[in-house]
Design a protein around this motif. Structure first.
Motif, PDB file in Angstrom:
ATOM      1  N   VAL A 131       0.865  -1.191   0.000  1.00  0.00           N
ATOM      2  CA  VAL A 131       0.000   0.000   0.000  1.00  0.00           C
ATOM      3  C   VAL A 131       0.898   1.236   0.000  1.00  0.00           C
ATOM      4  CG1 VAL A 131      -1.826   1.251   1.204  1.00  0.00           C
ATOM      5  CG2 VAL A 131      -1.752  -1.247   1.305  1.00  0.00           C
ATOM      6  N   GLN A 132       0.684   2.104  -0.964  1.00  0.00           N
ATOM      7  CA  GLN A 132       1.542   3.294  -1.074  1.00  0.00           C
ATOM      8  C   GLN A 132       0.711   4.518  -1.431  1.00  0.00           C
ATOM      9  OE1 GLN A 132       4.978   2.756  -3.650  1.00  0.00           O
ATOM     10  NE2 GLN A 132       5.211   0.610  -3.071  1.00  0.00           N
ATOM     11  N   PHE A 133       1.291   5.672  -1.161  1.00  0.00           N
ATOM     12  CA  PHE A 133       0.703   6.947  -1.575  1.00  0.00           C
ATOM     13  C   PHE A 133       1.546   7.395  -2.756  1.00  0.00           C
ATOM     14  CE2 PHE A 133      -0.240  11.575  -0.742  1.00  0.00           C
ATOM     15  CZ  PHE A 133      -1.611  11.463  -0.858  1.00  0.00           C
ATOM     16  N   HIS A 164      -0.278  13.693 -12.264  1.00  0.00           N
ATOM     17  CA  HIS A 164       0.390  14.418 -11.184  1.00  0.00           C
ATOM     18  C   HIS A 164      -0.384  14.398  -9.866  1.00  0.00           C
ATOM     19  CE1 HIS A 164       3.581  16.854 -13.599  1.00  0.00           C
ATOM     20  NE2 HIS A 164       3.855  15.574 -13.504  1.00  0.00           N
ATOM     21  N   LEU A 165      -1.392  13.553  -9.785  1.00  0.00           N
ATOM     22  CA  LEU A 165      -2.071  13.368  -8.497  1.00  0.00           C
ATOM     23  C   LEU A 165      -1.338  12.305  -7.699  1.00  0.00           C
ATOM     24  CD1 LEU A 165      -5.928  12.939  -8.891  1.00  0.00           C
ATOM     25  CD2 LEU A 165      -4.700  14.903  -7.961  1.00  0.00           C
ATOM     26  N   ARG A 166      -1.428  12.442  -6.376  1.00  0.00           N
ATOM     27  CA  ARG A 166      -0.988  11.333  -5.526  1.00  0.00           C
ATOM     28  C   ARG A 166      -2.213  10.790  -4.794  1.00  0.00           C
ATOM     29  NH1 ARG A 166       3.451  14.699  -5.148  1.00  0.00           N
ATOM     30  NH2 ARG A 166       5.407  13.737  -5.767  1.00  0.00           N
ATOM     31  N   GLU A 167      -2.294   9.457  -4.777  1.00  0.00           N
ATOM     32  CA  GLU A 167      -3.385   8.781  -4.075  1.00  0.00           C
ATOM     33  C   GLU A 167      -2.871   7.446  -3.573  1.00  0.00           C
ATOM     34  OE1 GLU A 167      -7.657   9.720  -5.918  1.00  0.00           O
ATOM     35  OE2 GLU A 167      -6.353   8.807  -7.397  1.00  0.00           O
ATOM     36  N   ARG A 168      -3.689   6.830  -2.741  1.00  0.00           N
ATOM     37  CA  ARG A 168      -3.335   5.492  -2.261  1.00  0.00           C
ATOM     38  C   ARG A 168      -3.482   4.482  -3.396  1.00  0.00           C
ATOM     39  NH1 ARG A 168      -6.646   3.827   2.676  1.00  0.00           N
ATOM     40  NH2 ARG A 168      -8.339   4.171   1.227  1.00  0.00           N
ATOM     41  N   LEU A 200       2.328   8.765  -6.970  1.00  0.00           N
ATOM     42  CA  LEU A 200       2.048   9.664  -8.094  1.00  0.00           C
ATOM     43  C   LEU A 200       1.497   8.864  -9.285  1.00  0.00           C
ATOM     44  CD1 LEU A 200       2.700  12.759  -8.710  1.00  0.00           C
ATOM     45  CD2 LEU A 200       4.674  11.889  -9.968  1.00  0.00           C
ATOM     46  N   GLU A 244      -3.462  15.987 -15.086  1.00  0.00           N
ATOM     47  CA  GLU A 244      -4.179  16.023 -13.806  1.00  0.00           C
ATOM     48  C   GLU A 244      -3.981  14.706 -13.042  1.00  0.00           C
ATOM     49  OE1 GLU A 244      -5.870  18.233 -12.066  1.00  0.00           O
ATOM     50  OE2 GLU A 244      -5.898  19.889 -13.488  1.00  0.00           O
ATOM     51  N   SER A 283      -3.880   8.339   4.375  1.00  0.00           N
ATOM     52  CA  SER A 283      -4.430   7.257   3.546  1.00  0.00           C
ATOM     53  C   SER A 283      -3.671   5.947   3.663  1.00  0.00           C
ATOM     54  CB  SER A 283      -4.501   7.691   2.083  1.00  0.00           C
ATOM     55  OG  SER A 283      -3.219   7.851   1.554  1.00  0.00           O
ATOM     56  N   VAL A 284      -2.423   5.976   4.101  1.00  0.00           N
ATOM     57  CA  VAL A 284      -1.671   4.726   4.239  1.00  0.00           C
ATOM     58  C   VAL A 284      -1.566   4.331   5.713  1.00  0.00           C
ATOM     59  CG1 VAL A 284       0.552   3.582   3.866  1.00  0.00           C
ATOM     60  CG2 VAL A 284      -0.383   5.081   2.096  1.00  0.00           C
ATOM     61  N   ALA A 297      -7.350  10.062   0.619  1.00  0.00           N
ATOM     62  CA  ALA A 297      -6.611  11.319   0.477  1.00  0.00           C
ATOM     63  C   ALA A 297      -6.146  11.496  -0.960  1.00  0.00           C
ATOM     64  CB  ALA A 297      -5.409  11.336   1.414  1.00  0.00           C
ATOM     65  N   GLN A 348      -0.687  19.486  -6.749  1.00  0.00           N
ATOM     66  CA  GLN A 348       0.255  20.585  -6.568  1.00  0.00           C
ATOM     67  C   GLN A 348       0.206  21.520  -7.762  1.00  0.00           C
ATOM     68  OE1 GLN A 348       2.917  17.452  -6.250  1.00  0.00           O
ATOM     69  NE2 GLN A 348       1.869  16.884  -8.111  1.00  0.00           N
ATOM     70  N   GLN A 353      -3.537  14.238  -3.127  1.00  0.00           N
ATOM     71  CA  GLN A 353      -2.645  15.390  -3.054  1.00  0.00           C
ATOM     72  C   GLN A 353      -2.336  15.867  -4.465  1.00  0.00           C
ATOM     73  OE1 GLN A 353       1.326  14.980  -3.255  1.00  0.00           O
ATOM     74  NE2 GLN A 353       1.384  17.203  -3.364  1.00  0.00           N
ATOM     75  N   GLU A 405       8.042  12.061 -15.082  1.00  0.00           N
ATOM     76  CA  GLU A 405       8.159  11.181 -13.911  1.00  0.00           C
ATOM     77  C   GLU A 405       8.006   9.710 -14.285  1.00  0.00           C
ATOM     78  OE1 GLU A 405       6.360  13.944 -14.044  1.00  0.00           O
ATOM     79  OE2 GLU A 405       6.644  15.148 -12.231  1.00  0.00           O
TER      80      GLU A 405
END
Lengths: 394, 180
Positions: A18-20, A189-193, A22, A186, B27-28, B34, B38, B36, A49
């Motif tokens: 499980v990661q947060f 470049h979002l970060r989510e789980r 990009l 969009e 979230s983790v 969540a 920028q 994020q 990226e």
């Protein structure tokens, strides 16, 4: 030495389950899980990226990363790597995607599996490099010359960036056709789980290799292994199946046959029909609140998110509105649109362009309902209220 | 529950890492959803940069914030640029040494994040001090979850420095509440 997909090594390189993460990086993860062993690319915002992640992670699993001189070279390298037996991928954005168009067609004509991640930004030309758009949706369908069928997925979440990259590889390998992951600045470049799927939950499809007697092998005709299959078996270079590969119209043996109409028709019809004949299997849509709907948003990619928010606001205000989200945009889910158009009074198509996917929607709606384009350009996604106002007819 | 947080500063200060740590903690290391995002200019350093985090107990549709429940500002330019949509309910946290003109006719929380970081020996951890202050002031996330997220997100050889920065920031945040 041939690359062997090693699940343990891949998971060690990817790290925690499980990661947060990009969105762009999730495409790299998806590629690695799918068994990709070759990335060639040229950095470009907002896709850099993906290249950065591949440069960092691919060597850890024994896969190859090459930074090429440009995007023309990048896709050419993918095609070469694929014929050498690799699953190959690149990532780019609008200007680079434009440069890739000629060899994209070459990959179609030579039936070469490969995956292109397009993190779309605004155009035309250099546009707004750091900002997202959905302006290349028609380009991936019609941007190369000649008759092709496209395979294109549009992720709406970071998890889908991972899942759809795996799916793109599977489609590409199965149909021996390039496949595109049409994400955007969009979502990229979002970060989510994200949750990295377990090995036993993954479906990984590999191209069908040529195995019959080398003297009987014919490289560009129906499969000689699977009955009634228009997808030829793959003669990896170096395995002894002498194969001539050309972008010229070729006969079943692969040699140029450029002056007779039936040769071209036979070839291009087989190349396109291998996908169109499977149209009923190639449907990936999500339906939300459509059962009682008399208005529908047809949406894909980043725009699906404000569209779903607008649907929720609409439902609270007693609009019977639902969402049909296209996960696989090409091949286009014609029958889903035909059915929907007979059910609802109005289809609204929000897109981060001046109206692209609204055109096939209108074509298949066939006058059975009103079809309205809800465009937005300039590097910002629609605000939910901007989509909601279309419910009020404004 | 849905909370929207904006962290802003100049490019290079680590506002995106700060947002990443908060989003990951939620979230983790906790069970929230969540997102994020920028925005920043083309410059690698300088200019106004911002990182925005939405934390919710439900699936997040539209991924950009619709308001701002908490604004953390680490530079004058970004404070001036990114506060036009604040409301009376927005919790504002500033480093008064970096945001000198912070008197906008309403109370706000002041945390000398850069000073704390300098005393720890490296002002590069100013952003982590602010993450700690945010956690202390905006009581949404478990302090332990945020700490785990800090540890998980910074280079291993700097773990100790970052933990100190986080903990001192957390204390500074609690003190800022008393001083308000």
């Amino acid at each position: 030495m041939k690359y062997q997909r090693d699940p343990k090594r891949i998971r060690d390189a990817l790290g925690k389950k499980v990661q947060f993460l990009l969105g762009d990086m999730a495409c790299v993860y998806g590629g690695m899980l799918a068994g990709c062993s070759f990335f060639a690319g040229y950095p470009i915002t907002p896709a850099s990226e993906v290249a950065e992640g591949a440069a960092r992670l691919f060597p850890r699993i024994g896969a190859t990363y090459i930074q090429m001189e440009d995007e023309i070279g990048s896709i050419a390298a993918l095609i070469g790597a694929a014929w050498g037996g690799a699953k190959s991928m690149t990532a780019t954005s609008g200007p680079g995607f434009s440069l890739m168009m000629e060899n994209y067609g070459y990959a179609v004509m030579t039936e070469t599996p490969c995956v292109i991640v397009n993190v779309q930004r605004t155009g035309p030309s250099t546009g707004q490099p750091t900002l997202g758009a959905q302006g290349d949706m028609m380009q991936c369908r019609w941007g190369t010359h000649g008759d092709i069928e496209a395979l294109a997925l549009a992720p709406s979440t970071v998890q889908e960036c991972l899942d759809f990259t795996i799916e793109a590889f599977n489609l590409s390998e199965k149909y021996r056709n390039p496949a595109c992951v049409m994400t955007d600045g969009e979502v990229g470049h979002l970060r989510e789980r994200i949750i990295i799927p377990e090995e036993q939950d993954l479906e990984i499809i590999d191209r069908v290799p040529a195995i019959i007697d080398k003297k009987k092998f014919i490289p560009f005709m129906n499969s000689q292994t699977i009955k009634n299959c228009k997808i030829p078996d793959f003669p990896t270079f170096g395995t002894g199946y002498h194969t001539y590969v050309t972008g010229l119209t070729h006969n079943e043996k692969g040699f140029p046959a450029t002056d007779k109409q039936p040769d071209h028709e036979r070839l291009v019809k087989r190349i396109t029909e291998k996908i169109t004949n499977d149209a009923s299997k190639l449907v990936m849509v999500e339906k939300l609140n459509l059962d009682d709907a008399d208005i529908a948003f047809v949406t894909y990619g980043a725009t699906a998110r404000p569209a779903e928010s607008a649907m929720e606001i609409g439902r609270k205000n007693r609009y019977k509105v639902g969402v049909l989200r296209l996960k696989l945009v090409w091949p286009f889910p014609e029958k889903e649109i035909v059915k929907l158009a007979k059910q609802v009074d109005k289809i609204i198509v929000p897109e981060m362009n001046l109206g692209q996917i609204v055109h096939p929607v209108r074509e298949y709606a066939g006058g059975n309902c009103e079809v309205i384009s809800a465009p937005k350009i300039g590097g910002e996604m629609h605000h939910p209220a901007e989509i909601y106002k279309y419910l009020e007819g404004k | 529950m849905k909370k929207e947080i904006r962290i802003c500063g100049f490019g290079g200060q680590g506002v995106i890492l700060a947002g990443f740590i908060i989003g990951k903690a939620a979230s983790v290391f906790m069970d929230y959803h969540a997102v994020q995002s920028q925005s920043y200019g083309p410059e690698a350093r300088g200019g106004a940069a911002r990182s925005e985090i939405i934390i919710s107990d439900e699936k997040i549709g539209y991924p950009r914030p619709l308001g701002v429940d908490c604004l953390v500002a680490m530079s004058q330019e970004s404070f001036d640029t990114y506060r036009d949509d604040i409301t009376d309910d927005t919790i504002i946290i500033v480093d008064p040494d970096l945001v000198k003109n912070h008197n906008i006719g309403r109370p706000l929380y002041k945390v000398h994040a850069q000073q704390i970081a300098e005393k720890l020996g490296n002002k590069i951890v100013t952003n982590i001090v602010m993450v700690g202050a945010f956690t202390g002031i905006f009581s949404l996330l478990k302090p332990e979850a945020v700490k785990e997220s800090v540890i998980d997100s910074v280079p291993k050889r700097f773990t100790e420095l970052n933990i100190k920065a986080y903990e001192q920031g957390f204390e500074a945040g609690k003190n800022a509440i008393k001083e308000l």
